[in-house]
Design an enzyme around this catalytic site. Sequence first.
Site, PDB file in Angstrom:
ATOM      1  N   ASP A  11       5.863  -3.796  -2.418  1.00 54.95           N
ATOM      2  CA  ASP A  11       5.145  -3.887  -3.692  1.00 54.95           C
ATOM      3  C   ASP A  11       6.108  -3.434  -4.775  1.00 54.95           C
ATOM      4  O   ASP A  11       6.616  -2.299  -4.743  1.00 54.95           O
ATOM      5  CB  ASP A  11       3.911  -2.984  -3.690  1.00 54.95           C
ATOM      6  CG  ASP A  11       2.836  -3.472  -2.732  1.00 54.95           C
ATOM      7  OD1 ASP A  11       2.874  -4.651  -2.335  1.00 54.95           O
ATOM      8  OD2 ASP A  11       1.954  -2.672  -2.386  1.00 54.95           O
ATOM      9  N   ASP A 130      -7.339 -10.556  -1.176  1.00 59.03           N
ATOM     10  CA  ASP A 130      -7.688  -9.134  -1.247  1.00 59.03           C
ATOM     11  C   ASP A 130      -9.193  -9.015  -1.082  1.00 59.03           C
ATOM     12  O   ASP A 130      -9.960  -9.544  -1.898  1.00 59.03           O
ATOM     13  CB  ASP A 130      -7.251  -8.534  -2.583  1.00 59.03           C
ATOM     14  CG  ASP A 130      -5.741  -8.435  -2.699  1.00 59.03           C
ATOM     15  OD1 ASP A 130      -5.073  -8.296  -1.660  1.00 59.03           O
ATOM     16  OD2 ASP A 130      -5.228  -8.503  -3.830  1.00 59.03           O
TER      17      ASP A 130
END
Length: 256
Positions: A11, A130
Site C-alpha cells: 500500500d 473491498d
Amino acid sequence: MLSRRIIACLDVRDGRVVKGVRFEGHRDMGDVVELARRHRDAGADEIVLYDIAASPRGTCADPAWVGRVARDLDIPVCVAGGIRTVAQARSLLNAGADKVSINTPALERPDLIAELADAFGRQCVVVGVDSRRDGDGEWRVRSHSGDASRMRALPRRTLDWIAEAQERGAGEVVLNCMDSDGTRDGFDLGQLAAARAVCAVPLVASGGAGRAAHFEAAFRVDADAALAAGALHDGSLEIGALKRALDGAGIRVRLT
C-alpha cells in the site's frame, strides 16, 4: 493443478509503503522500491502496488514511481489506484506493470471493466473488491477505502458484484475482507468460500494473513492466490518459510 501464488501487497502513499488495521491508522513501513525488491528476493510470486490515496484524491497511480519499481523486478507487477480510463491504464502498463487493478472506478462506472479487457485482454484486468459484513449479515462492497474519512458503504452485495465483474471482463478478482484486514487473525474463510462459488476466474484472498496456517486454510477453500502486506513488511512472516510449510502440507507452490 497450477501452483498457488503468494502475493506481496504494498500500500503506497506518496512513494512510501504504509499499513493500517481495518484500513485505518496507517503507519510508515519503508521505501516502495526497497520493499518490493526484498519481497521479490524472498520468493514472492507477484507484487501488487496499491496507491491508496489515488481514488480519494481523484488522481491516478503515478507511472514514474511504478516504473522505478517495475524496472527492478522480474516477477509480475499489478498496479491499483484511481485508474479510470484506458489511457491511464496504458501509461501504467507502458511503465512496466503487467496488470492493472480497479476498484472504486469500476463501482462508479462498471463499463470500465469491459473497456480495459477489450483494450488489453482480460488477463490484464483485476477487479479489487473491498467487502464488509453489514448489520443484517450481508456482505456489501465499500468504495474509496484508501481514506477512512471518505470510505462509502454501498448497497451492492459483494457476491453480486463479483459475478457481475467477471461477466464484464475481469480476469481476476481480489477479495479483501475488510473486517479481517491487518488483524493477522486469518482470512475470512466463510466469505472466501462463498466468493469461490460464484467466481470462475482466479480468486485472490486478501485481509488477515499472519501465519502459514492462514494461507493453507485459504488454499483449502480453493483460493488461487493469497495476499499479505504488514506481516511480510515487518518480517514476522517470511515467504521462503511460508512456502516450505505449504509444500509440506501438500499445497503446490513455486519453491525458490
